[in-house]
Motif scaffolding. Structure first.
Motif, mmCIF file in Angstrom:
data_model
loop_
_atom_site.group_PDB
_atom_site.id
_atom_site.type_symbol
_atom_site.label_atom_id
_atom_site.label_comp_id
_atom_site.label_asym_id
_atom_site.label_seq_id
_atom_site.Cartn_x
_atom_site.Cartn_y
_atom_site.Cartn_z
ATOM 1 N N HIS A 1 -10.192 -3.059 -1.794
ATOM 2 C CA HIS A 1 -11.134 -2.534 -0.797
ATOM 3 C C HIS A 1 -12.132 -1.572 -1.436
ATOM 4 O O HIS A 1 -11.754 -0.788 -2.314
ATOM 5 C CB HIS A 1 -10.380 -1.754 0.281
ATOM 6 C CG HIS A 1 -9.490 -2.587 1.126
ATOM 7 N ND1 HIS A 1 -9.925 -3.245 2.257
ATOM 8 C CD2 HIS A 1 -8.173 -2.878 1.028
ATOM 9 C CE1 HIS A 1 -8.909 -3.895 2.809
ATOM 10 N NE2 HIS A 1 -7.832 -3.688 2.089
ATOM 11 N N ARG B 1 -2.375 -12.204 3.340
ATOM 12 C CA ARG B 1 -3.750 -11.935 2.941
ATOM 13 C C ARG B 1 -3.891 -12.271 1.462
ATOM 14 O O ARG B 1 -2.980 -12.016 0.672
ATOM 15 C CB ARG B 1 -4.073 -10.445 3.102
ATOM 16 C CG ARG B 1 -4.116 -9.965 4.542
ATOM 17 C CD ARG B 1 -5.219 -8.944 4.703
ATOM 18 N NE ARG B 1 -6.518 -9.584 4.535
ATOM 19 C CZ ARG B 1 -7.649 -8.937 4.217
ATOM 20 N NH1 ARG B 1 -7.628 -7.646 4.009
ATOM 21 N NH2 ARG B 1 -8.798 -9.591 4.088
ATOM 22 N N TYR C 1 0.853 -1.191 0.000
ATOM 23 C CA TYR C 1 0.000 0.000 0.000
ATOM 24 C C TYR C 1 0.889 1.242 0.000
ATOM 25 O O TYR C 1 1.986 1.228 0.585
ATOM 26 C CB TYR C 1 -0.890 0.021 1.241
ATOM 27 C CG TYR C 1 -2.034 -0.956 1.160
ATOM 28 C CD1 TYR C 1 -3.263 -0.571 0.661
ATOM 29 C CD2 TYR C 1 -1.874 -2.273 1.570
ATOM 30 C CE1 TYR C 1 -4.315 -1.468 0.568
ATOM 31 C CE2 TYR C 1 -2.913 -3.182 1.481
ATOM 32 C CZ TYR C 1 -4.136 -2.768 0.984
ATOM 33 O OH TYR C 1 -5.172 -3.666 0.881
ATOM 34 N N HIS D 1 -6.776 -8.588 -2.882
ATOM 35 C CA HIS D 1 -8.116 -8.010 -2.777
ATOM 36 C C HIS D 1 -8.106 -6.528 -3.084
ATOM 37 O O HIS D 1 -7.058 -5.886 -3.082
ATOM 38 C CB HIS D 1 -8.690 -8.239 -1.366
ATOM 39 C CG HIS D 1 -7.836 -7.654 -0.295
ATOM 40 N ND1 HIS D 1 -6.778 -8.342 0.262
ATOM 41 C CD2 HIS D 1 -7.843 -6.440 0.303
ATOM 42 C CE1 HIS D 1 -6.186 -7.577 1.159
ATOM 43 N NE2 HIS D 1 -6.799 -6.413 1.203
ATOM 44 N N TYR E 1 -0.581 -10.221 -0.041
ATOM 45 C CA TYR E 1 0.576 -9.609 0.635
ATOM 46 C C TYR E 1 0.705 -10.091 2.073
ATOM 47 O O TYR E 1 -0.251 -10.579 2.682
ATOM 48 C CB TYR E 1 0.468 -8.077 0.599
ATOM 49 C CG TYR E 1 -0.781 -7.509 1.257
ATOM 50 C CD1 TYR E 1 -0.840 -7.269 2.625
ATOM 51 C CD2 TYR E 1 -1.903 -7.195 0.492
ATOM 52 C CE1 TYR E 1 -1.975 -6.739 3.219
ATOM 53 C CE2 TYR E 1 -3.050 -6.670 1.075
ATOM 54 C CZ TYR E 1 -3.072 -6.435 2.438
ATOM 55 O OH TYR E 1 -4.202 -5.924 3.019
HETATM 56 FE FE LIG Z 1 -5.987 -4.775 2.295
#
Ligand SMILES: [Fe+2]
Length: 334
Positions: free
Chosen positions: A217, A212, A158, A215, A191
Motif C-alpha cells: 500500500h 488478496r 499485517y 501488494h 493473504y
Molecule cells: Fe492490504
C-alpha cells in the motif's frame, strides 16, 4: 388514517424526510430509502430474513475495535469501496497514477524513516527494494512529497492483526530534491482477508476463496496535489484477476526484478515504480479517503452502557403539549 401498501410506504418515508435541511444529506438518504425498499420488494424479504440481516449487521458492528474495522471489510468484499474509489478517481483534474483501496489495515501511528531504510523488523523472507520518482502529471519531480507504505510481513499478516501495540512493515518516507523515494522492505505475501468474523463467514458461505494478491500500500501526498491512495500488486500473483476486494488493476501491477541497474541499492531484488500526482481541486479538499485508521472510526468503541436517554429538550418541547400516560416520560426533556 392512510393504509400503506408495499409501494406507498416508500413515498410516505420520503415525504417525512423531505424536511431534511442539508440538500446533499436529503439526496443521499432519499436514494438510500428508495433502493432499500426496492431491494426488499425485489426479493420479497421475509421477517426471518430481515432479522437475519439485522443480526449480521449487529455482529459486524460488534467485531469492530480500535484495531479492526469489520464494516470497511464488508464494504470492501461487496465491492462498494472499489466502486467509490473508481468514481472518485474519475474526478481528478488530470491523468495520474490510479487509486486503489486503502483497506482496513491503514493506521495513523506509523514511524518515520530516512530514505533507504528497512521497514521490516523481522527480515525473514525475501528483501526487496522499492524505488522510483514522485512527479506531477507532466513528469516534473515533487521534492519532499510524503510517501507512506504499509504491507504484510513475510508471513502474510499485517502488524495490527497481531495486536494494536505491534508496529512493523509500515513507514513514512520523504522524496529527495529530484522526487526520488527509496525504501527497503520484504516481499509481501498474498493473504486471506480476516475470515474469523462475520464478513469472513459471509465470504466462506459464498464459496469465495477470500484471498488478496500480494501488494504494497502507498499513500502519497504533496501540497496542492490530490492525495494518492494506491497499491502496487506483484506481477505473477495467482489472484490478480479475482481479488476478493476488487482492488487489483493492471496499471498497478509491478515486477520484482533481479539486478536492475537503475536500483540505487545493489544486490537485492527491486520494484521500480514512478507515481504521478494530479493537481488538487477545491472538491478534493473535502473528498476524504475511502478508508481510515480503525482506531479513528471506533472512537468511543461502543463501550457505553447507558440504555436509552431522553430526547433533547428543544425537540421534546416542539412536540407539543405534554402528554400524560406511561410513555409520557419518554418524550419529555429533563
Ligand atoms: Fe492490504
Amino acid at each position: 388514517m392512510r393504509a400503506y401498501t408495499p409501494l406507498t410506504i416508500t413515498d410516505a418515508v420520503l415525504e417525512q424526510m423531505a424536511s431534511t435541511p442539508d440538500p446533499r444529506m436529503k439526496e443521499v438518504m432519499e436514494a438510500a430509502v428508495r433502493h432499500l425498499h426496492a431491494f426488499a420488494r425485489e426479493v420479497n424479504l421475509t421477517p426471518a430474513e430481515w432479522i437475519k440481516g439485522i443480526e449480521f449487521m449487529t455482529k459486524v458492528g460488534q467485531a469492530c475495535t480500535p484495531a479492526r474495522q469489520e464494516f470497511i471489510l464488508l464494504s470492501d468484499t461487496l465491492g462498494l469501496s472499489a466502486l467509490v474509489n473508481i468514481m472518485h478517481d474519475k474526478t481528478k483534474l488530470e491523468e495520474a497514477t490510479s487509486a486503489s483501496l486503502l483497506g482496513p489495515f491503514f493506521r495513523e501511528n506509523t514511524p518515520t524513516f530516512a530514505s533507504g531504510a528497512q521497514i521490516a523488523k523481522k527480515t525473514e523472507g525475501v528483501e526487496v527494494v522499492l524505488f522510483g520518482r514522485v512527479t506531477n502529471a507532466h513528469g516534473a519531480p515533487l521534492p519532499n512529497a510524503q510517501v507512506t507504505v504499509w504491507q504484510t510481513a513475510a508471513d502474510g499478516r499485517y502488524d495490527i492483526q497481531n495486536g494494536i501495540e505491534e508496529i512493523d512493515c509500515r513507514g513514512i518516507f520523504r522524496t529527495d530534491a529530484d522526487g526520488n523515494y527509496l525504501i527497503q522492505t520484504v516481499r509481501p505475501l498474498g493473504y486471506f482477508i480476516p475470515l474469523d468474523g462475520p464478513v469472513g463467514q459471509m465470504v466462506m458461505s459464498q464459496k469465495r476463496h477470500g484471498m488478496r494478491p500480494a501488494h504494497i500500500h502507498f499513500l502519497i501526498s504533496a501540497p496542492n496535489y490530490r492525495e494518492l491512495v494506491t497499491a502496487l500488486y506483484l506481477a505473477g500473483d495467482a489472484h490478480l484477476e479475482d481479488d476478493v476486494v476488487f482492488g487489483a488493476s493492471g496499471d498497478l501491477v509491478a515486477e520484482v526484478k533481479d539486478g536492475d541497474p537503475a536500483c540505487p541499492i545493489k544486490g537485492l531484488p527491486s520494484i521500480h515504480f514512478d507515481f504521478n500526482l494530479a493537481r488538487e481541486s477545491e472538491d478534493d479538499k473535502r473528498a476524504g479517503r475511502v478508508g481510515a485508521d480503525p482506531a479513528a472510526v471506533t472512537a468511543g468503541n461502543g463501550q457505553t452502557t447507558k440504555p436509552y436517554g431522553a430526547p433533547p429538550a428543544e425537540i421534546a418541547d416542539a412536540a407539543g403539549p405534554k402528554k400524560s400516560g406511561i410513555f409520557s416520560g419518554l418524550f419529555r426533556g429533563r
